[in-house]
Motif scaffolding. Structure first.
Motif, PDB file in Angstrom:
ATOM      1  N   MET A  10       0.830  -1.195   0.000  1.00  0.00           N
ATOM      2  CA  MET A  10       0.000   0.000   0.000  1.00  0.00           C
ATOM      3  C   MET A  10       0.870   1.254   0.000  1.00  0.00           C
ATOM      4  N   ILE A  11       0.453   2.218  -0.762  1.00  0.00           N
ATOM      5  CA  ILE A  11       1.128   3.511  -0.806  1.00  0.00           C
ATOM      6  C   ILE A  11       0.632   4.334   0.376  1.00  0.00           C
ATOM      7  N   LYS A  12       1.568   4.874   1.152  1.00  0.00           N
ATOM      8  CA  LYS A  12       1.227   5.629   2.354  1.00  0.00           C
ATOM      9  C   LYS A  12       1.089   7.113   2.024  1.00  0.00           C
ATOM     10  N   VAL A  13      -0.073   7.675   2.405  1.00  0.00           N
ATOM     11  CA  VAL A  13      -0.432   9.039   2.039  1.00  0.00           C
ATOM     12  C   VAL A  13      -0.567   9.916   3.282  1.00  0.00           C
ATOM     13  N   LEU A  14      -0.020  11.125   3.199  1.00  0.00           N
ATOM     14  CA  LEU A  14      -0.203  12.148   4.214  1.00  0.00           C
ATOM     15  C   LEU A  14      -0.974  13.302   3.593  1.00  0.00           C
ATOM     16  N   LEU A  15      -2.012  13.774   4.300  1.00  0.00           N
ATOM     17  CA  LEU A  15      -2.805  14.915   3.849  1.00  0.00           C
ATOM     18  C   LEU A  15      -2.434  16.127   4.697  1.00  0.00           C
ATOM     19  N   VAL A  16      -2.180  17.267   4.045  1.00  0.00           N
ATOM     20  CA  VAL A  16      -1.773  18.473   4.766  1.00  0.00           C
ATOM     21  C   VAL A  16      -2.616  19.644   4.270  1.00  0.00           C
ATOM     22  N   ASP A  17      -3.470  20.158   5.158  1.00  0.00           N
ATOM     23  CA  ASP A  17      -4.311  21.290   4.796  1.00  0.00           C
ATOM     24  C   ASP A  17      -4.861  21.919   6.068  1.00  0.00           C
ATOM     25  N   ASP A  18      -4.936  23.233   6.094  1.00  0.00           N
ATOM     26  CA  ASP A  18      -5.454  23.919   7.277  1.00  0.00           C
ATOM     27  C   ASP A  18      -6.980  24.008   7.275  1.00  0.00           C
ATOM     28  N   GLU A  19      -7.617  23.580   6.208  1.00  0.00           N
ATOM     29  CA  GLU A  19      -9.076  23.580   6.131  1.00  0.00           C
ATOM     30  C   GLU A  19      -9.602  22.189   6.481  1.00  0.00           C
ATOM     31  N   GLU A  20     -10.245  22.083   7.637  1.00  0.00           N
ATOM     32  CA  GLU A  20     -10.757  20.789   8.109  1.00  0.00           C
ATOM     33  C   GLU A  20     -11.735  20.179   7.108  1.00  0.00           C
ATOM     34  N   LEU A  21     -12.552  21.016   6.465  1.00  0.00           N
ATOM     35  CA  LEU A  21     -13.518  20.514   5.487  1.00  0.00           C
ATOM     36  C   LEU A  21     -12.816  19.835   4.314  1.00  0.00           C
ATOM     37  N   VAL A  22     -11.731  20.413   3.851  1.00  0.00           N
ATOM     38  CA  VAL A  22     -10.976  19.813   2.743  1.00  0.00           C
ATOM     39  C   VAL A  22     -10.439  18.445   3.154  1.00  0.00           C
ATOM     40  N   LEU A  23      -9.905  18.349   4.361  1.00  0.00           N
ATOM     41  CA  LEU A  23      -9.396  17.063   4.846  1.00  0.00           C
ATOM     42  C   LEU A  23     -10.514  16.026   4.912  1.00  0.00           C
ATOM     43  N   LYS A  24     -11.685  16.425   5.403  1.00  0.00           N
ATOM     44  CA  LYS A  24     -12.825  15.500   5.479  1.00  0.00           C
ATOM     45  C   LYS A  24     -13.246  15.032   4.095  1.00  0.00           C
ATOM     46  N   ILE A  25     -13.297  15.963   3.148  1.00  0.00           N
ATOM     47  CA  ILE A  25     -13.691  15.603   1.778  1.00  0.00           C
ATOM     48  C   ILE A  25     -12.673  14.636   1.174  1.00  0.00           C
ATOM     49  N   TRP A  69      -9.468   5.647  -1.773  1.00  0.00           N
ATOM     50  CA  TRP A  69      -8.041   5.377  -1.589  1.00  0.00           C
ATOM     51  C   TRP A  69      -7.673   3.918  -1.817  1.00  0.00           C
ATOM     52  N   ASN A  70      -8.480   2.987  -1.299  1.00  0.00           N
ATOM     53  CA  ASN A  70      -8.161   1.559  -1.440  1.00  0.00           C
ATOM     54  C   ASN A  70      -8.115   1.110  -2.889  1.00  0.00           C
ATOM     55  N   GLU A  71      -8.957   1.697  -3.725  1.00  0.00           N
ATOM     56  CA  GLU A  71      -8.958   1.348  -5.143  1.00  0.00           C
ATOM     57  C   GLU A  71      -7.627   1.690  -5.807  1.00  0.00           C
ATOM     58  N   TYR A  72      -6.923   2.666  -5.258  1.00  0.00           N
ATOM     59  CA  TYR A  72      -5.626   3.074  -5.788  1.00  0.00           C
ATOM     60  C   TYR A  72      -4.469   2.462  -5.001  1.00  0.00           C
ATOM     61  N   GLU A  73      -4.828   1.495  -4.135  1.00  0.00           N
ATOM     62  CA  GLU A  73      -3.842   0.838  -3.278  1.00  0.00           C
ATOM     63  C   GLU A  73      -3.084   1.857  -2.427  1.00  0.00           C
ATOM     64  N   MET A  74      -3.853   2.797  -1.875  1.00  0.00           N
ATOM     65  CA  MET A  74      -3.303   3.845  -1.026  1.00  0.00           C
ATOM     66  C   MET A  74      -4.018   3.817   0.323  1.00  0.00           C
ATOM     67  N   GLU A  75      -3.296   4.228   1.357  1.00  0.00           N
ATOM     68  CA  GLU A  75      -3.905   4.378   2.666  1.00  0.00           C
ATOM     69  C   GLU A  75      -3.444   5.688   3.288  1.00  0.00           C
ATOM     70  N   ILE A  76      -4.363   6.374   3.941  1.00  0.00           N
ATOM     71  CA  ILE A  76      -4.029   7.615   4.626  1.00  0.00           C
ATOM     72  C   ILE A  76      -3.396   7.252   5.959  1.00  0.00           C
ATOM     73  N   VAL A  77      -2.155   7.671   6.146  1.00  0.00           N
ATOM     74  CA  VAL A  77      -1.434   7.362   7.391  1.00  0.00           C
ATOM     75  C   VAL A  77      -1.432   8.543   8.355  1.00  0.00           C
ATOM     76  N   GLY A  78      -1.908   9.711   7.894  1.00  0.00           N
ATOM     77  CA  GLY A  78      -1.972  10.868   8.773  1.00  0.00           C
ATOM     78  C   GLY A  78      -2.485  12.090   8.063  1.00  0.00           C
ATOM     79  N   SER A  79      -2.824  13.100   8.872  1.00  0.00           N
ATOM     80  CA  SER A  79      -3.199  14.406   8.331  1.00  0.00           C
ATOM     81  C   SER A  79      -2.700  15.467   9.296  1.00  0.00           C
ATOM     82  N   GLU A  80      -2.302  16.593   8.741  1.00  0.00           N
ATOM     83  CA  GLU A  80      -1.741  17.695   9.521  1.00  0.00           C
ATOM     84  C   GLU A  80      -2.326  19.013   9.025  1.00  0.00           C
TER      85      GLU A  80
END
Length: 110
Positions: A1-16, A23-34
């Motif tokens: 799995m490809i490990k993904v980090l999301l970085v954005d100061d807008e909580e709504l963008v992170l939720k979307i 993500w799973n369809e692309y063999e990716m997993e979110i490992v964190g957000s900041e």
């Protein structure tokens, strides 16, 4: 799995991003957000991350500075820039510092 980090100061963008992208369809997993570059830089120093989706305009440390510093720590990381701005100089600067792609936030909702 490809490990993904999301970085954005807008909580709504992170939720979307977390809920709308299959993500799973692309063999990716979110490992964190900041909420900013400073927190994201600390995160990648302690965790394995393959791809980072980052905003440009954020408090504490913007996306451009974050990418520059992060690539010194983990040079094989891919960076995808998210922005509300379709400003060509911002896009050019993002690619200059090492971004692989640039996505307008309005395109995420479609």
């Amino acid at each position: 799995m490809i490990k993904v980090l999301l970085v954005d100061d807008e909580e709504l963008v992170l939720k979307i991003l977390k809920s709308k992208v299959p993500w799973n369809e692309y063999e990716m997993e979110i490992v964190g957000s900041e909420p900013d570059g400073k927190g994201a830089l600390e995160f990648i120093q302690k965790n394995d991350v393959d791809v980072v989706f980052t905003d440009i305009k954020m408090p504490n440390m913007d996306g451009i500075e974050f990418i520059e510093k992060a690539l010194l720590i983990k040079p094989n990381t891919e960076f995808i820039v998210l922005s509300s701005y379709s400003d060509f100089p911002l896009v050019k600067n993002a690619f200059r510092v090492g971004a692989s792609d640039y996505i307008l936030k309005v395109d995420i909702n479609s």
